[in-house]
Motif scaffolding. Structure first.
Motif, mmCIF file in Angstrom:
data_model
loop_
_atom_site.group_PDB
_atom_site.id
_atom_site.type_symbol
_atom_site.label_atom_id
_atom_site.label_comp_id
_atom_site.label_asym_id
_atom_site.label_seq_id
_atom_site.Cartn_x
_atom_site.Cartn_y
_atom_site.Cartn_z
ATOM 1 N N LEU A 79 0.851 -1.184 0.000
ATOM 2 C CA LEU A 79 0.000 0.000 0.000
ATOM 3 C C LEU A 79 0.885 1.231 0.000
ATOM 4 O O LEU A 79 1.899 1.281 0.707
ATOM 5 C CB LEU A 79 -0.886 0.000 1.255
ATOM 6 C CG LEU A 79 -1.721 1.253 1.526
ATOM 7 C CD1 LEU A 79 -2.890 1.337 0.553
ATOM 8 C CD2 LEU A 79 -2.236 1.240 2.972
ATOM 9 N N TYR A 80 0.502 2.242 -0.788
ATOM 10 C CA TYR A 80 1.279 3.479 -0.848
ATOM 11 C C TYR A 80 0.426 4.638 -0.342
ATOM 12 O O TYR A 80 -0.800 4.669 -0.532
ATOM 13 C CB TYR A 80 1.742 3.752 -2.278
ATOM 14 C CG TYR A 80 2.740 2.736 -2.774
ATOM 15 C CD1 TYR A 80 4.101 2.914 -2.569
ATOM 16 C CD2 TYR A 80 2.320 1.578 -3.422
ATOM 17 C CE1 TYR A 80 5.024 1.976 -3.006
ATOM 18 C CE2 TYR A 80 3.237 0.634 -3.863
ATOM 19 C CZ TYR A 80 4.582 0.833 -3.651
ATOM 20 O OH TYR A 80 5.491 -0.109 -4.072
ATOM 21 N N GLY A 90 5.641 3.384 1.289
ATOM 22 C CA GLY A 90 5.098 2.080 0.960
ATOM 23 C C GLY A 90 5.008 1.210 2.197
ATOM 24 O O GLY A 90 5.960 1.142 2.987
ATOM 25 N N TRP A 91 3.860 0.554 2.372
ATOM 26 C CA TRP A 91 3.601 -0.245 3.574
ATOM 27 C C TRP A 91 3.275 -1.687 3.187
ATOM 28 O O TRP A 91 2.654 -1.942 2.162
ATOM 29 C CB TRP A 91 2.411 0.328 4.351
ATOM 30 C CG TRP A 91 2.434 1.807 4.548
ATOM 31 C CD1 TRP A 91 1.960 2.759 3.680
ATOM 32 C CD2 TRP A 91 2.957 2.526 5.670
ATOM 33 N NE1 TRP A 91 2.149 4.021 4.199
ATOM 34 C CE2 TRP A 91 2.761 3.912 5.419
ATOM 35 C CE3 TRP A 91 3.572 2.135 6.872
ATOM 36 C CZ2 TRP A 91 3.157 4.900 6.325
ATOM 37 C CZ3 TRP A 91 3.958 3.117 7.769
ATOM 38 C CH2 TRP A 91 3.748 4.481 7.492
ATOM 39 N N ASP A 92 3.653 -2.618 4.048
ATOM 40 C CA ASP A 92 3.327 -4.027 3.876
ATOM 41 C C ASP A 92 2.077 -4.326 4.712
ATOM 42 O O ASP A 92 2.140 -4.309 5.946
ATOM 43 C CB ASP A 92 4.506 -4.898 4.326
ATOM 44 C CG ASP A 92 4.288 -6.376 4.035
ATOM 45 O OD1 ASP A 92 3.133 -6.782 3.793
ATOM 46 O OD2 ASP A 92 5.278 -7.129 4.062
ATOM 47 N N VAL A 93 0.949 -4.585 4.044
ATOM 48 C CA VAL A 93 -0.314 -4.757 4.777
ATOM 49 C C VAL A 93 -0.363 -6.099 5.509
ATOM 50 O O VAL A 93 -1.288 -6.344 6.293
ATOM 51 C CB VAL A 93 -1.534 -4.612 3.841
ATOM 52 C CG1 VAL A 93 -1.571 -3.229 3.221
ATOM 53 C CG2 VAL A 93 -1.549 -5.685 2.761
ATOM 54 N N ARG A 94 0.612 -6.955 5.268
ATOM 55 C CA ARG A 94 0.670 -8.206 6.030
ATOM 56 C C ARG A 94 1.250 -7.975 7.419
ATOM 57 O O ARG A 94 1.208 -8.872 8.270
ATOM 58 C CB ARG A 94 1.531 -9.238 5.267
ATOM 59 C CG ARG A 94 0.953 -9.673 3.929
ATOM 60 C CD ARG A 94 1.972 -10.398 3.091
ATOM 61 N NE ARG A 94 3.115 -9.540 2.753
ATOM 62 C CZ ARG A 94 4.101 -9.900 1.935
ATOM 63 N NH1 ARG A 94 4.074 -11.110 1.382
ATOM 64 N NH2 ARG A 94 5.102 -9.073 1.682
ATOM 65 N N ASP A 99 6.726 -0.063 10.524
ATOM 66 C CA ASP A 99 7.193 1.107 9.789
ATOM 67 C C ASP A 99 7.083 0.875 8.286
ATOM 68 O O ASP A 99 6.990 -0.275 7.816
ATOM 69 C CB ASP A 99 8.652 1.405 10.143
ATOM 70 C CG ASP A 99 8.823 1.877 11.580
ATOM 71 O OD1 ASP A 99 7.834 2.371 12.157
ATOM 72 O OD2 ASP A 99 9.941 1.731 12.118
ATOM 73 N N ALA A 100 7.117 1.960 7.529
ATOM 74 C CA ALA A 100 7.072 1.873 6.076
ATOM 75 C C ALA A 100 8.282 1.085 5.560
ATOM 76 O O ALA A 100 9.399 1.230 6.067
ATOM 77 C CB ALA A 100 7.056 3.271 5.471
ATOM 78 N N VAL A 101 8.050 0.256 4.542
ATOM 79 C CA VAL A 101 9.132 -0.537 3.962
ATOM 80 C C VAL A 101 9.813 0.231 2.826
ATOM 81 O O VAL A 101 10.916 -0.135 2.399
ATOM 82 C CB VAL A 101 8.611 -1.891 3.446
ATOM 83 C CG1 VAL A 101 8.140 -2.743 4.611
ATOM 84 C CG2 VAL A 101 7.481 -1.711 2.432
ATOM 85 N N GLN A 102 9.169 1.278 2.324
ATOM 86 C CA GLN A 102 9.749 2.133 1.300
ATOM 87 C C GLN A 102 9.412 3.585 1.621
ATOM 88 O O GLN A 102 8.294 3.877 2.068
ATOM 89 C CB GLN A 102 9.208 1.796 -0.096
ATOM 90 C CG GLN A 102 9.597 0.426 -0.625
ATOM 91 C CD GLN A 102 8.966 0.171 -1.986
ATOM 92 O OE1 GLN A 102 7.817 0.491 -2.228
ATOM 93 N NE2 GLN A 102 9.739 -0.422 -2.889
#
Length: 385
Positions: A79-80, A90-94, A99-102
């Motif tokens: 998700l952005y 950028g986030w990992d919805v899992r 914290d944001a992964v990007q």
């Protein structure tokens, strides 16, 4: 096959969700596998189960107002979100709550007022607020290389806040942008430099608030303005003698839509419904009532009014084609799911309107530039004679 009119007539509230703290719900995005992402005025992002609306996660990390959320098209677990804090994250919805992964950044002076992700998931574009009272920028990043810096910047096409950037649903190189300078610009990014990439400029004659792709082959543009104007343009007519405008009104509030002579107080937005091959426009009353309308060359036609849901201004909506369901959210902090034959599973009473300070500023400034597509078309026509 049941028509859109019949589908909308059957809608009623199936679920409603309200956060624990008062906050405006500003934008909503759908992950077909089962999630809704909602951006909030307190700078957080909420994840909800799309069927029950139960809250399943929350992200904190932005330090300024959010300008939207969008799921990856090919990797739906990502998700952005964009923000006036100068970042697209950028986030990992899992992994809710992490914290944001990007993190994508540009010049420290850039505050993002809009952003979008290309249909191929390769390109991010962020539109900035006005900088130094004269400039605004379209900033590009390669999603596959988050640490490599900027891919490029367009700096000449807008002179005020960029209110929306939207990639074409099928063409990864086609982009449209709208601005409070009144201009709506269409780009072919495959052409490279800004001057060559700019295909067309349309003038909304007012502060443009949003724009979306529409039409059977997504060759049309729907533009809404901050003073409730609406313009529907046909880009397939660019190289012809035919007018671009399919329908236009300088103030949708002046249109009579209901049998009792009523209309809308504001426009929420529009969305092309691929299955129905119709352009759905949603407007509302300040009391919370919603009007679902079809827009074409005949203007706006009321399809259905929805009552008993929201208690104040609705900020966003989306149509879940697979479930034939409508999702709405707004300034009363309510997230609502409308489905055929739905019955509100929670209390049926409206929540009180949330009076917390809005994180969005609706600006309407004098236009600094004028659209030049008409002159460009005239030149093209004359050169063929």
């Amino acid at each position: 096959m049941e028509g859109l009119d019949e589908k909308l007539k059957g809608l009623s509230i199936a679920r409603r969700s309200c956060p624990d703290e008062p906050t405006y719900l500003l934008d909503v995005a759908l992950q077909p596998a089962g999630l809704l992402a909602v951006s909030c005025s307190n700078f957080t992002i909420h994840l909800h189960n799309k069927d029950t609306l139960s809250l399943v996660g929350e992200y904190r990390g932005h330090s300024g107002p959010l300008c939207g959320v969008v799921f990856s098209h090919t990797s739906p677990d990502f998700l952005y979100s964009g923000s006036a804090d100068g970042t697209v994250r950028g986030w990992d919805v899992r992994r809710p709550g992490t914290d944001a992964v990007q993190v994508f950044k540009s010049d420290p002076s850039h505050s993002y007022s809009s952003f979008d992700l290309s249909c191929s998931d390769t390109l991010l574009c962020g539109g900035t607020e006005q900088v130094n009272e004269e400039d605004s920028f379209l900033v590009f990043w390669d999603v596959r290389k988050p640490g490599s810096g900027l891919l490029g910047v367009y700096s000449e096409s807008h002179s005020d806040d960029v209110t929306q950037v939207t990639f074409h649903p099928r063409d990864k190189d086609r982009l449209v942008s709208s601005s409070t300078d009144g201009l709506v610009n269409v780009f072919d990014l495959s052409r490279g430099a800004e001057e060559e990439a700019l295909l067309a400029t349309c003038n909304s004659d007012s502060s443009a608030s949003s724009v979306c792709w529409s039409g059977a082959n997504y060759t049309q543009l729907l533009c809404l303005s901050h003073d409730e104007g609406l313009h529907l343009w046909d880009l397939s007519q660019l190289d012809t003698d035919e007018p671009l405008t399919i329908f236009s009104t300088s103030d949708a509030r002046s249109l009579t839509l209901t049998a009792d002579g009523g209309g809308v107080d504001y426009l929420v937005g529009g969305r092309w419904l691929e299955e129905a091959q119709k352009l759905l426009v949603v407007g509302g009353k300040n009391s919370g009532e919603l009007h679902l309308m079809e827009c074409d060359d005949g203007g706006l036609r009321l399809l259905r009014s929805l009552e008993g849901g929201h208690a104040s201004t609705v900020r966003c909506f989306l149509w879940d084609a697979a479930e034939e369901a409508l999702v709405t959210a707004g300034e009363d902090a309510q997230l609502l799911l409308w489905k055929p034959g739905g019955e509100d599973a929670l209390a049926s009473g409206k929540r009180e309107s949330m009076k917390s300070k809005s994180a969005l500023r609706l600006k309407s400034r004098p236009h600094k530039k004028h659209g030049y597509q008409r002159e460009k078309k005239s030149e093209n026509v004359s050169s063929t004679q």
